[in-house]
Design a protein around this motif. Sequence first.
Motif, PDB file in Angstrom:
ATOM      1  N   UNK A 194       0.835  -1.201   0.000  1.00 30.83           N
ATOM      2  CA  UNK A 194       0.000   0.000   0.000  1.00 30.83           C
ATOM      3  C   UNK A 194       0.869   1.250   0.000  1.00 30.83           C
ATOM      4  N   UNK A 195       0.462   2.235  -0.791  1.00 21.91           N
ATOM      5  CA  UNK A 195       1.140   3.532  -0.825  1.00 21.91           C
ATOM      6  C   UNK A 195       0.099   4.631  -0.702  1.00 21.91           C
ATOM      7  N   UNK A 196       0.529   5.768  -0.208  1.00 19.09           N
ATOM      8  CA  UNK A 196      -0.339   6.947  -0.141  1.00 19.09           C
ATOM      9  C   UNK A 196       0.277   8.019  -1.039  1.00 19.09           C
ATOM     10  N   UNK A 197      -0.513   8.468  -2.012  1.00 20.44           N
ATOM     11  CA  UNK A 197      -0.058   9.479  -2.961  1.00 20.44           C
ATOM     12  C   UNK A 197      -0.638  10.844  -2.591  1.00 20.44           C
ATOM     13  N   UNK A 198       0.129  11.886  -2.850  1.00 20.48           N
ATOM     14  CA  UNK A 198      -0.341  13.248  -2.623  1.00 20.48           C
ATOM     15  C   UNK A 198       0.242  14.173  -3.676  1.00 20.48           C
ATOM     16  N   UNK A 199      -0.114  15.439  -3.601  1.00 27.88           N
ATOM     17  CA  UNK A 199       0.458  16.416  -4.524  1.00 27.88           C
ATOM     18  C   UNK A 199       0.241  17.825  -3.995  1.00 27.88           C
TER      19      UNK A 199
END
Length: 225
Positions: A194-199
């Motif tokens: 699992x990964x958490x992406x943001x920007x």
Amino acid sequence: MRTFVKVQVQKDALVVQNVRSGTCDAPNAAVELRKVVWCGPANGTEAALPVGSVQDEVTIHPNHGDGQDIQVDVPDAAPGEFGWTINGHNGLVDLGTATEKNNSYFEATGQINPITVTDTRRAVAPWSIAAKVGDFTDGSKSFSGKYLGWTPKIVAAGGGAVAGAPVGSGYDGGTGLSGSRALGSAAQGHDRGTAVLGSDLDLKIPVEVDKGSYRGTLTLTAISN
């Protein structure tokens, strides 16, 4: 009583069963010709068992000598799954009030709501998540989504995820996020997890745009083989 022999191979054993194929009812030559004085268990005092019932059974195991065989049955592994969710209560990203810069443009910054991506598939197939934004509108007033740029980042690492390339605001040239841009991806053969992406977001608006409270929709698209 008529019977037949059933032979089966079960794992490493040979199972021999004597199975009933008839009942005490006619036709039954042994009873009808009075070659037996009773039919059924316990000298005929109990009802005959139905056709197909096992009369007796012998299991023959191989000789292992001085050793022991060890056996285990391994089932098919779960195929796993791919999914993603937006970590936001109402999906609204509020950039607040834009600030005028150099008497040339307004600028507002912020961050998207993080996106959690989970991939536990055995195939460890590649995946990517991209996004684009439409025009910002306030009633009949609007300005192009190209003025929104971003810098993707990995908020929580996992599953081989990597961030997409930065995209500048179209105010400085280019088309910004008005076209589909990669937020994050993972290559074929990536680790499962699992990964958490943001920007980070950077919105630069020309000063010629009329005053108002504008909204645009960032549309996310996930692609996986």
